[in-house]
Design a protein around this motif. Structure first.
Motif, PDB file in Angstrom:
ATOM      1  N   PRO A 207      34.738 -27.333  13.592  1.00  0.00           N
ATOM      2  CA  PRO A 207      33.906 -27.595  14.779  1.00  0.00           C
ATOM      3  C   PRO A 207      34.704 -27.820  16.066  1.00  0.00           C
ATOM      4  CG  PRO A 207      33.113 -28.852  12.892  1.00  0.00           C
ATOM      5  CD  PRO A 207      34.348 -28.165  12.439  1.00  0.00           C
ATOM      6  N   ARG A 208      35.817 -28.596  15.987  1.00  0.00           N
ATOM      7  CA  ARG A 208      36.601 -28.899  17.191  1.00  0.00           C
ATOM      8  C   ARG A 208      37.201 -27.607  17.772  1.00  0.00           C
ATOM      9  NH1 ARG A 208      41.826 -29.740  17.679  1.00  0.00           N
ATOM     10  NH2 ARG A 208      42.090 -29.606  15.426  1.00  0.00           N
ATOM     11  N   LEU A 209      37.634 -26.708  16.868  1.00  0.00           N
ATOM     12  CA  LEU A 209      38.245 -25.460  17.336  1.00  0.00           C
ATOM     13  C   LEU A 209      37.188 -24.481  17.823  1.00  0.00           C
ATOM     14  CD1 LEU A 209      41.083 -24.984  14.684  1.00  0.00           C
ATOM     15  CD2 LEU A 209      41.242 -25.847  17.011  1.00  0.00           C
ATOM     16  N   ARG A 210      36.046 -24.482  17.139  1.00  0.00           N
ATOM     17  CA  ARG A 210      34.947 -23.599  17.559  1.00  0.00           C
ATOM     18  C   ARG A 210      34.544 -23.915  19.007  1.00  0.00           C
ATOM     19  NH1 ARG A 210      30.496 -21.177  14.316  1.00  0.00           N
ATOM     20  NH2 ARG A 210      29.211 -20.189  15.885  1.00  0.00           N
ATOM     21  N   GLU A 211      34.449 -25.211  19.267  1.00  0.00           N
ATOM     22  CA  GLU A 211      34.077 -25.660  20.619  1.00  0.00           C
ATOM     23  C   GLU A 211      35.082 -25.138  21.649  1.00  0.00           C
ATOM     24  OE1 GLU A 211      33.698 -30.041  21.910  1.00  0.00           O
ATOM     25  OE2 GLU A 211      32.323 -29.767  20.209  1.00  0.00           O
TER      26      GLU A 211
ATOM     27  N   THR B  58      46.798 -16.631  22.120  1.00  0.00           N
ATOM     28  CA  THR B  58      47.522 -16.757  23.400  1.00  0.00           C
ATOM     29  C   THR B  58      46.688 -17.274  24.569  1.00  0.00           C
ATOM     30  OG1 THR B  58      47.209 -14.374  23.680  1.00  0.00           O
ATOM     31  CG2 THR B  58      49.352 -15.108  22.877  1.00  0.00           C
ATOM     32  N   VAL B  59      45.357 -17.360  24.372  1.00  0.00           N
ATOM     33  CA  VAL B  59      44.553 -17.985  25.437  1.00  0.00           C
ATOM     34  C   VAL B  59      44.354 -19.463  25.122  1.00  0.00           C
ATOM     35  CG1 VAL B  59      42.317 -17.979  26.650  1.00  0.00           C
ATOM     36  CG2 VAL B  59      43.367 -15.806  25.950  1.00  0.00           C
ATOM     37  N   VAL B  60      44.199 -19.766  23.808  1.00  0.00           N
ATOM     38  CA  VAL B  60      43.880 -21.147  23.435  1.00  0.00           C
ATOM     39  C   VAL B  60      45.111 -21.892  22.899  1.00  0.00           C
ATOM     40  CG1 VAL B  60      42.395 -22.618  22.021  1.00  0.00           C
ATOM     41  CG2 VAL B  60      41.512 -20.425  22.859  1.00  0.00           C
ATOM     42  N   LYS B  61      45.786 -21.289  21.905  1.00  0.00           N
ATOM     43  CA  LYS B  61      46.826 -22.044  21.180  1.00  0.00           C
ATOM     44  C   LYS B  61      48.190 -22.035  21.867  1.00  0.00           C
ATOM     45  CE  LYS B  61      47.370 -22.374  16.634  1.00  0.00           C
ATOM     46  NZ  LYS B  61      47.572 -21.965  15.212  1.00  0.00           N
TER      47      LYS B  61
ATOM     48  N   HIS C 167      36.648 -21.285  25.985  1.00  0.00           N
ATOM     49  CA  HIS C 167      37.570 -20.328  26.595  1.00  0.00           C
ATOM     50  C   HIS C 167      37.011 -18.905  26.607  1.00  0.00           C
ATOM     51  CE1 HIS C 167      40.532 -23.551  26.168  1.00  0.00           C
ATOM     52  NE2 HIS C 167      41.203 -22.913  27.096  1.00  0.00           N
ATOM     53  N   ASP C 168      35.846 -18.733  25.994  1.00  0.00           N
ATOM     54  CA  ASP C 168      35.200 -17.436  26.035  1.00  0.00           C
ATOM     55  C   ASP C 168      36.080 -16.326  25.461  1.00  0.00           C
ATOM     56  OD1 ASP C 168      32.956 -16.066  26.606  1.00  0.00           O
ATOM     57  OD2 ASP C 168      33.526 -15.520  28.666  1.00  0.00           O
TER      58      ASP C 168
END
Ligand SMILES: Cc1cc2nc3c(=O)[nH]c(=O)nc-3n(C[C@H](O)[C@H](O)[C@H](O)COP(=O)(O)O)c2cc1C
Length: 258
Positions: free
Chosen positions: A211-215, A230-233, A220-221
């Motif tokens: 859930p935390r990662l899904r959010e 590379t956009v999130v992690k 970040h779309d």
């Protein structure tokens, strides 16, 4: 346990029982660790054992507040270490050629080989481990807490303890994408798609099931696994900061004369 069973049974363990890891058992693992091959048999590494709760609470911060730092009874930090060797050279009136970046790489490779030997030995005894990239990313803060002197640099570290979870093994890319016969065979876009096909799906499903990662992903779309990476992690800004941290600290630790 058979060595191949141990290797194939590997899963990173992030939840731990509070049960301690006995001193004798830990020594057995470390003895197995230092049997790893070593450049020139110089053994240019040191291993810092963190058991003390107060110490792990301090390390929790540079380790990006990952709970395993507090939950696991032991934290091991494997450091590239030319300090001991250089002292030995000095008292024997031998020239010291090891104050450069290549020395760091030699020592880092040694440290990493030892760490993986300890990891496998631990898993063969039923213990669990999980590496923490924060050891290198925040090497300066980790080094300060561990009171590392000049010539010593943290490279890899992991939590160690009795597993309190039984996660499904994670996928690996197929060997066809990882191994080259004789010379490097560069991949076409189609081959890349084939190599990553299963990963693309399994990785996406895995991230979306937390859930935390899904959010975070929805925030970040992003629309595929590669973008999660590379956009999130692993963002450009994050990497730039870690590069600066590591280079500055390497200089301070005396690995960058050249
Ligand atoms: C150098 C290195 C750093 C890692 N850093 C972290 C970390 O900070 N946090 C974490 O939960 N897992 C970390 N891992 C574990 C990887 O996420 C894990 O090995 C990978 O997802 C494959 O899963 P498996 O080990 O269960 O097969 C790290 C692994 C390596 C080798």
């Amino acid at each position: 346990m058979d060595l191949f069973e141990t290797i194939h049974g590997h899963r990173s363990i992030r939840r731990y029982k509070p049960d301690p890891v006995g001193e004798e058992l830990l020594t057995e693992l470390l003895e197995a660790g230092v049997r790893a091959s070593s450049s020139g048999n110089m053994q240019t590494y040191s291993i810092i054992v963190s058991r003390d709760r107060a110490m792990r609470e301090r390390l929790f911060v540079p380790h990006m507040e990952q709970n395993m730092v507090l939950e696991a009874p032991v934290l091991l930090t494997f450091c590239a270490d030319f300090r001991r060797m250089r002292k030995w050279l000095r008292i024997n009136h031998a020239p010291d050629n090891f104050d450069d970046f290549f020395a760091f790489l030699v020592a880092a490779v040694d440290a990493i080989l030892v760490s993986q030997n300890v990891a496998l030995a631990a898993e063969a005894r039923g213990l669990g481990i999980c590496y923490m990239g924060s050891t290198l990313a925040n090497a300066d803060q980790v080094g300060e807490i561990l009171e590392l002197p000049e010539g010593v640099m943290p490279v890899v570290g992991f939590s160690l303890g009795w597993p309190a979870e039984d996660p499904t093994p994670r996928d690996r890319l197929p060997l066809t994408g990882l191994v080259h016969a004789e010379t490097y065979q560069d991949h076409s876009d189609d081959e890349i798609r084939r190599i990553y096909r299963d990963r693309d799906q399994a990785g996406w499903d895995r991230y979306m099931s937390i859930p935390r990662l899904r959010e975070l992903i929805e925030e970040h779309d992003v629309e595929n696994l590669a973008q999660i990476y590379t956009v999130v992690k692993y963002t450009r800004e994050g990497h730039a900061n870690y590069t600066k941290n590591v280079l500055d600290y390497l200089k301070r630790q005396g690995f960058f004369k050249g």
